[in-house]
Design a protein around this motif. Structure first.
Motif, PDB file in Angstrom:
ATOM      1  N   PHE A 117      70.794  17.552  71.837  1.00  0.00           N
ATOM      2  CA  PHE A 117      69.549  18.234  72.178  1.00  0.00           C
ATOM      3  C   PHE A 117      69.707  18.822  73.566  1.00  0.00           C
ATOM      4  N   LEU A 118      69.374  20.114  73.699  1.00  0.00           N
ATOM      5  CA  LEU A 118      69.445  20.790  74.993  1.00  0.00           C
ATOM      6  C   LEU A 118      68.167  21.580  75.227  1.00  0.00           C
ATOM      7  N   ASP A 119      67.686  21.530  76.450  1.00  0.00           N
ATOM      8  CA  ASP A 119      66.543  22.333  76.886  1.00  0.00           C
ATOM      9  C   ASP A 119      67.036  23.107  78.105  1.00  0.00           C
ATOM     10  N   GLY A 120      67.255  24.416  77.925  1.00  0.00           N
ATOM     11  CA  GLY A 120      67.846  25.181  79.015  1.00  0.00           C
ATOM     12  C   GLY A 120      67.452  26.646  78.980  1.00  0.00           C
ATOM     13  N   PHE A 121      68.220  27.452  79.700  1.00  0.00           N
ATOM     14  CA  PHE A 121      67.873  28.858  79.906  1.00  0.00           C
ATOM     15  C   PHE A 121      69.042  29.762  79.532  1.00  0.00           C
ATOM     16  N   ILE A 122      68.725  30.837  78.840  1.00  0.00           N
ATOM     17  CA  ILE A 122      69.742  31.827  78.491  1.00  0.00           C
ATOM     18  C   ILE A 122      70.271  32.447  79.788  1.00  0.00           C
ATOM     19  N   CYS A 123      71.585  32.377  80.007  1.00  0.00           N
ATOM     20  CA  CYS A 123      72.117  32.926  81.263  1.00  0.00           C
ATOM     21  C   CYS A 123      73.009  34.152  81.046  1.00  0.00           C
ATOM     22  N   LYS A 124      73.252  34.531  79.795  1.00  0.00           N
ATOM     23  CA  LYS A 124      73.913  35.789  79.465  1.00  0.00           C
ATOM     24  C   LYS A 124      73.263  36.318  78.202  1.00  0.00           C
ATOM     25  N   LYS A 125      73.173  37.613  78.078  1.00  0.00           N
ATOM     26  CA  LYS A 125      72.601  38.187  76.869  1.00  0.00           C
ATOM     27  C   LYS A 125      73.404  37.696  75.654  1.00  0.00           C
ATOM     28  N   PRO A 126      72.720  37.063  74.657  1.00  0.00           N
ATOM     29  CA  PRO A 126      73.435  36.596  73.468  1.00  0.00           C
ATOM     30  C   PRO A 126      74.227  37.714  72.801  1.00  0.00           C
ATOM     31  N   ILE A 127      75.398  37.370  72.289  1.00  0.00           N
ATOM     32  CA  ILE A 127      76.267  38.335  71.619  1.00  0.00           C
ATOM     33  C   ILE A 127      76.120  38.154  70.114  1.00  0.00           C
ATOM     34  N   PHE A 128      75.586  39.185  69.468  1.00  0.00           N
ATOM     35  CA  PHE A 128      75.375  39.145  68.014  1.00  0.00           C
ATOM     36  C   PHE A 128      76.461  39.969  67.336  1.00  0.00           C
ATOM     37  N   ARG A 129      76.991  39.442  66.240  1.00  0.00           N
ATOM     38  CA  ARG A 129      78.032  40.158  65.512  1.00  0.00           C
ATOM     39  C   ARG A 129      78.014  39.733  64.042  1.00  0.00           C
ATOM     40  N   VAL A 175      64.871  27.959  76.101  1.00  0.00           N
ATOM     41  CA  VAL A 175      64.965  27.581  74.695  1.00  0.00           C
ATOM     42  C   VAL A 175      65.327  26.105  74.569  1.00  0.00           C
ATOM     43  N   ARG A 176      64.947  25.539  73.444  1.00  0.00           N
ATOM     44  CA  ARG A 176      65.340  24.176  73.087  1.00  0.00           C
ATOM     45  C   ARG A 176      66.154  24.252  71.805  1.00  0.00           C
ATOM     46  N   ILE A 177      67.267  23.542  71.782  1.00  0.00           N
ATOM     47  CA  ILE A 177      68.122  23.585  70.604  1.00  0.00           C
ATOM     48  C   ILE A 177      68.488  22.175  70.149  1.00  0.00           C
ATOM     49  N   ASN A 178      68.726  22.059  68.866  1.00  0.00           N
ATOM     50  CA  ASN A 178      69.322  20.868  68.274  1.00  0.00           C
ATOM     51  C   ASN A 178      70.582  21.311  67.552  1.00  0.00           C
ATOM     52  N   GLY A 179      71.599  20.464  67.576  1.00  0.00           N
ATOM     53  CA  GLY A 179      72.840  20.821  66.906  1.00  0.00           C
ATOM     54  C   GLY A 179      73.868  19.726  67.031  1.00  0.00           C
ATOM     55  N   TYR A 201      85.204  24.233  72.699  1.00  0.00           N
ATOM     56  CA  TYR A 201      84.138  23.293  72.370  1.00  0.00           C
ATOM     57  C   TYR A 201      82.808  24.017  72.517  1.00  0.00           C
ATOM     58  N   GLU A 202      81.939  23.854  71.530  1.00  0.00           N
ATOM     59  CA  GLU A 202      80.670  24.572  71.526  1.00  0.00           C
ATOM     60  C   GLU A 202      79.655  23.786  70.720  1.00  0.00           C
ATOM     61  N   ILE A 203      78.382  24.086  70.975  1.00  0.00           N
ATOM     62  CA  ILE A 203      77.306  23.470  70.208  1.00  0.00           C
ATOM     63  C   ILE A 203      77.018  24.341  68.989  1.00  0.00           C
ATOM     64  N   SER A 204      77.146  23.762  67.816  1.00  0.00           N
ATOM     65  CA  SER A 204      76.769  24.440  66.582  1.00  0.00           C
ATOM     66  C   SER A 204      75.277  24.189  66.373  1.00  0.00           C
ATOM     67  N   ILE A 205      74.475  25.240  66.490  1.00  0.00           N
ATOM     68  CA  ILE A 205      73.019  25.105  66.499  1.00  0.00           C
ATOM     69  C   ILE A 205      72.456  24.996  65.082  1.00  0.00           C
ATOM     70  N   SER A 206      71.626  23.983  64.865  1.00  0.00           N
ATOM     71  CA  SER A 206      70.901  23.862  63.591  1.00  0.00           C
ATOM     72  C   SER A 206      69.443  24.278  63.746  1.00  0.00           C
ATOM     73  N   LYS A 207      68.908  24.168  64.978  1.00  0.00           N
ATOM     74  CA  LYS A 207      67.515  24.539  65.237  1.00  0.00           C
ATOM     75  C   LYS A 207      67.419  25.103  66.648  1.00  0.00           C
ATOM     76  N   ILE A 208      66.675  26.208  66.792  1.00  0.00           N
ATOM     77  CA  ILE A 208      66.467  26.802  68.111  1.00  0.00           C
ATOM     78  C   ILE A 208      65.037  27.310  68.194  1.00  0.00           C
ATOM     79  N   GLU A 209      64.392  27.060  69.326  1.00  0.00           N
ATOM     80  CA  GLU A 209      63.017  27.528  69.512  1.00  0.00           C
ATOM     81  C   GLU A 209      62.826  28.017  70.939  1.00  0.00           C
ATOM     82  N   LEU A 210      62.010  29.034  71.076  1.00  0.00           N
ATOM     83  CA  LEU A 210      61.659  29.570  72.391  1.00  0.00           C
ATOM     84  C   LEU A 210      60.527  28.755  72.986  1.00  0.00           C
ATOM     85  N   VAL A 211      60.698  28.327  74.249  1.00  0.00           N
ATOM     86  CA  VAL A 211      59.663  27.589  74.950  1.00  0.00           C
ATOM     87  C   VAL A 211      58.730  28.600  75.606  1.00  0.00           C
TER      88      VAL A 211
END
Length: 214
Positions: A117-129, A175-179, A201-211
């Motif tokens: 579980f992480l509660d943090g802040f986007i620090c780079k524009k997400p890369i969608f592909r 955002v808050r994420i679970n993974g 190593y990375e977090i594979s996200i199963s749930k993400i929500e905007l705070v």
């Protein structure tokens, strides 16, 4: 650190086995820290090998060796390490153990926990592909605050509708994420033609929500 709900902003639980000997990592105010690899199984029966950092004070008298079964509670931490051959800093990820316990064989099941579980802040524009097969993916770098004005920068990845949602996020969004924390082997090709196998190593996200701000 705790969020507005009194919940830790960074927590992880993994269960599996010790996969490597303990090696000395560093010392802080006379307290020694050791690192080792922990092996956890996925439901798909593939294996993640995850780096763990643990205080000698937590493992004193336990005599843990490769093959021992363990459960770990802690946090996902990051730090920079200068890579000479690449001439740049590389972000390294580790599980920082706050509690560790030895388990009996019957405690290990196909549903072994690997929960983040992480509660943090986007620090780079997400890369969608999209992959050549049309699978939608988004990469996120999340900054998670911790004590003493420090932050951990944790790479995350999500798919499908979560990836589409992540693509709408902006830098500084909370955002808050679970993974789960996963390992991924890839090949790095250098300018001289050398190809080296590396592990990310990375977090594979199963749930993400905007705070949302109140």
């Amino acid at each position: 650190m705790l969020n507005d709900n009194g919940q830790s902003t960074n927590s992880i639980e993994i269960r599996g086995k010790v996969a490597s000997p303990f090696t000395f990592s560093h010392e802080v105010y006379g307290e020694g820290f050791y690192s080792f690899m922990a092996e956890t199984e996925r439901l798909s029966e593939s294996v993640d090998l995850l780096p763990v950092t643990v205080s000698e004070r937590l493992t004193s008298g336990m005599g843990l060796v490769p093959g021992d079964l363990i459960n770990i509670y802690g946090q996902v931490r990051s730090y920079n390490n200068y890579i000479q051959e690449e001439r740049r800093n590389r972000l390294l990820i580790t599980v920082f153990a706050r509690e560790i316990e030895r388990l009996e064989a019957e405690s290990i099941t196909p549903q072994n926990p690997n929960n983040v579980f992480l509660d943090g802040f986007i620090c780079k524009k997400p890369i969608f592909r999209e992959t050549p097969f049309g699978r939608e993916i988004a990469d996120i770098l999340l900054a998670v605050n911790r004590s003493y004005n420090k932050s951990d920068y944790i790479p995350c990845i999500c798919w499908g509708r979560n990836a589409k949602f992540a693509a709408t996020l902006e830098v500084s969004d909370n955002v808050r994420i679970n993974g789960r924390l996963q390992s991924r082997v890839y090949q790095k090709k250098y300018d001289n033609g050398t190809v080296v196998e590396k592990t990310a190593y990375e977090i594979s996200i199963s749930k993400i929500e905007l705070v949302k701000e109140i």
